[in-house]
Design an enzyme around this catalytic site. Structure first.
Site, PDB file in Angstrom:
ATOM      1  CG  ASP A 126      -4.078  -0.185   2.401  1.00  0.00           C
ATOM      2  OD1 ASP A 126      -4.319  -0.854   3.382  1.00  0.00           O
ATOM      3  OD2 ASP A 126      -4.732  -0.612   1.212  1.00  0.00           O
ATOM      4  CE  LYS A 161      -6.561  -3.020   2.952  1.00  0.00           C
ATOM      5  NZ  LYS A 161      -6.222  -3.023   1.615  1.00  0.00           N
ATOM      6  CB  CYS A 186      -7.873   0.425   0.133  1.00  0.00           C
ATOM      7  SG  CYS A 186      -7.199  -0.788  -0.954  1.00  0.00           S
TER       8      CYS A 186
END
Ligand code: ZN
Length: 240
Positions: free
Chosen positions: A42, A140, A185
């Site tokens: 990310d 995701k 994450c």
């Protein structure tokens, strides 16, 4: 029985001199091989300075990740990729503010500012990432009613992203995790990677955390308990 003196005598001085530096190096340095993969989590504009969910010092992970990525023949990147009006956004729950928690059918959910909406500039990967050899970008959190911190499993704990199957199909055994954010994450990805049977390392200085309600300390404790290895970027052998 051979004791240490006998071994030293048998090896001789020249052999020892040749052996010692290698042995010392191997003890402190990790060399990724073809069964290793770096997961870059990310590193997207929304999580960087100026973004809607900026992680403090988030931009500092980029040069570190660019450097260690050179040591990996396998690099996979992830992208948080939400629908507009995603269930994890505080803005869709009346009376709720970002960083408050609510109960959803799959469990507790921290509410966030709107972030990483599909196709927006905020959802784009940082332009400063320099990893042209990255082989897969996995998105995701694209189901409107389920969040997904983890790159492996959505927050319902059962919907797979397919990443474990991909990595196993590529004969990957060791996973190194870097990116944003350490306590969400990155940690959830590392924990699920352990559950899927991988050997897992988190590269601490290649990550930054959000740290809300003690989340950073808890994440490190959970990862240690699960057998995730906590390393620094300098522990990875990067050839010049
Ligand atoms: Zn998200």
């Amino acid at each position: 029985m051979l004791d240490r003196r006998h071994i030293l005598a048998a090896l001789g001085t020249t052999a020892l001199a040749a052996l010692a530096p290698t042995a010392l190096f191997a003890a402190t340095s990790i060399k990724p091989d073809d069964t290793s993969a770096l997961l870059v989590i990310d590193v997207q504009n929304c999580f960087l300075p100026g973004g809607s969910l900026a992680v403090k010092e988030g931009e500092q992970v980029v040069p570190v990740i660019n450097k260690i990525a050179k040591a990996f023949s396998n690099v996979v990147m992830t992208q948080d990729w939400h629908t507009p009006g995603h269930v994890s956004f505080a803005s869709v729950h009346s009376g709720k503010k970002p960083f408050e928690t609510i109960d959803l059918p799959y469990g507790k959910q921290v509410l966030w500012p709107d972030h990483c909406v599909q196709g927006t500039d905020g959802a784009a990967l940082s332009r400063d990432l320099a990893i042209p050899h990255a082989e897969l970008i996995i998105r995701k959190g694209f189901h409107k009613d389920v969040d997904s911190y983890s790159a492996f499993l959505e927050a319902d704990g059962k919907t797979s992203t397919g990443l474990a199957g991909y990595l196993k199909g590529r004969k990957i055994k060791r996973i190194f995790v870097a990116g944003l954010a350490t306590d969400f994450c990155v940690a959830w990805t590392a924990l699920d990677a352990r559950k899927a049977g991988f050997e897992v390392y988190v590269v601490e200085d290649a990550c930054r955390g959000i740290d809300t309600q003690g989340s950073l300390a808890k994440a490190w404790a959970d990862m240690a308990k699960a057998g995730v290895k906590r390393i620094q970027s300098a522990d990875i052998a990067v050839s010049a």
